[in-house]
Every structure is written in C-alpha cells, then in structure tokens.
Design an enzyme around this catalytic site. Structure first.
Site, short mmCIF file in Angstrom:
data_model
loop_
_atom_site.label_atom_id
_atom_site.label_comp_id
_atom_site.label_asym_id
_atom_site.label_seq_id
_atom_site.Cartn_x
_atom_site.Cartn_y
_atom_site.Cartn_z
N HIS A 106 -1.79 3.76 -4.34
CA HIS A 106 -2.57 1.79 -4.30
C HIS A 106 -3.56 1.96 -4.59
CE1 HIS A 106 -2.85 2.96 -0.34
NE2 HIS A 106 -3.04 2.75 0.40
N HIS A 144 -13.77 0.66 5.72
CA HIS A 144 -12.57 -0.20 4.74
C HIS A 144 -13.83 -1.86 4.90
CE1 HIS A 144 -9.10 2.74 4.41
NE2 HIS A 144 -9.01 1.78 3.83
N HIS A 155 -8.03 -7.07 1.61
CA HIS A 155 -7.39 -5.99 2.55
C HIS A 155 -7.90 -5.91 4.43
CE1 HIS A 155 -4.69 -2.86 4.59
NE2 HIS A 155 -5.49 -1.52 4.18
N HIS A 175 0.96 -1.42 0.33
CA HIS A 175 0.12 -0.05 -0.22
C HIS A 175 0.54 1.09 0.20
CE1 HIS A 175 -3.67 -2.22 1.31
NE2 HIS A 175 -2.87 -3.16 1.24
N ASP A 218 -6.56 -1.07 -2.70
CA ASP A 218 -6.78 -1.67 -1.28
C ASP A 218 -7.55 -2.88 -2.51
OD1 ASP A 218 -5.47 0.06 0.31
OD2 ASP A 218 -7.48 0.74 1.26
#
Length: 204
Positions: A47, A152, A53, A43, A49
C-alpha cells in the site's frame, strides 16, 4: 524488457500490521455472474501512505502527482542492516534518484514479525536531504513497531510518499523504472497499490 511485480497478494493470508483491518471477501453469485464483496483497510497489503495519513491537511491519495509514482527507482539491498536502517546503510547510494526502495530480510517472510527492519530518523533526514520524493520498504511499516509515528511525520511532512509491504525477494539491487498505481480514492489517506519494476540495463 523484464517486468517484476513487487506487489504482495491481497488475500486472507496477507500480512497484517496489528490493529489494521483484516481483509474479508464474500462471493455473490446470482446465477449469471459473480461479484465479490470486499472489506479492506486503506493500508491493507502492499500500500501507499499519502501525506494525509499523518499530516493534517496533507495530500490525499488522489492528489499525489502521478510523476511521483512513475519513473526511475533504485532498489537498495539492506538485508544486512538488522532491525534499524541507518545513514550508514544509505550513504553514497541515494544520488540521482527520486524513488528509493529498501530491500530487507522481511521480503522472505509471510507472517508479521515485530522485529522487522525499520528506518531511523537520521536515515529519514538523509533521504529528505537527497531530494527523494518516494520511499518504499518491504517491511510492514517504514518505522519500528511501537514507535510514535515521528518517522512517518518527518517524511510525509516533507512531501515524501511511502510504499510499504513490497515484495523485493526476487529483485536485485540496482536501477529500475517503477510504476506504482494506487486506487484513486478521493480524500483517502492510503490505498492498496500495484507496484511494477522494469529492468533498464538493456534499454535502447
């Protein structure tokens, strides 16, 4: 057709999220040719994810369908959003696009700032409901510093891949054609990525 490279340089001066791997480069010269030994995190720099991740059993970088990372994209100017990008910054701006890129004040910065703009959970839910499959930001992370990873997990758990640390400083709000190519790292949770945008306004 104009092409915008919205990838940050990957170098010793790359913005690093605290705790991430700082890149290192060692040149090897055998008298005939040179090669460079590189130490990078998955990362580091601009980048992607992958779902894995944060999500156990989620797709890894090499398993993300290419069509998720190639196609129409919309840049949204959120430079006036402050530290939190909420639903009010996105309402009526998500229709008809699978990829959304958030332009914030961080594109102009070249050092880490813990107050970078981040996405609220409510905004994440709005993005998922809109059918978005890729969300990008010019900030070091899609969610706030010292957060618990919930944004996330919500996005990645719903199959939305994330691009972080873009450079949108030279790109205006509008619709583009995007190509985002990570390294094909088998089983990896992320990868440095080269991201290009093409203007589509004058497309024949």
């Amino acid at each position: 057709m104009r092409v915008h490279d919205i990838t940050r340089d990957l170098s010793l001066e790359t913005v690093i999220y605290p705790g991430d791997v700082r890149p290192r480069f060692r040149e090897i010269d055998n008298g005939q040719y040179r090669v460079t030994e590189m130490t990078l995190g998955s990362h580091t720099g601009t980048h992607i994810d992958a779902p894995s991740h944060y999500i156990e059993g989620g797709l890894t970088v090499d398993e993300i369908p290419p069509e998720v990372l190639v196609g129409p994209a919309r840049v949204l100017d959120c430079t006036d959003a402050g530290e939190v990008i909420g639903p009010s910054n996105l309402l009526a701006r998500l229709d008809g696009v699978k990829t959304v890129l958030l332009k914030t004040r961080f594109s102009a910065l070249r050092e880490f700032d813990p107050g970078y703009p981040s996405l609220s959970m409510e905004a994440a839910d709005l993005i998922i409901a809109a059918g978005t499959t890729c969300i990008g930001t010019d900030a070091p992370s899609i969610e706030g510093f010292n957060s618990d990873g919930s944004v996330h997990r919500r996005l990645l758990g719903c199959g939305v891949v994330i691009l972080e640390l873009l450079d949108l400083s030279g790109v205006a709000e509008g619709d583009y054609f995007m190509v985002a190519l990570p390294m094909r790292l088998k089983g990896a949770d992320g990868s440095p990525v080269r991201v290009l945008l093409w203007d589509t306004e004058n497309e024949v």
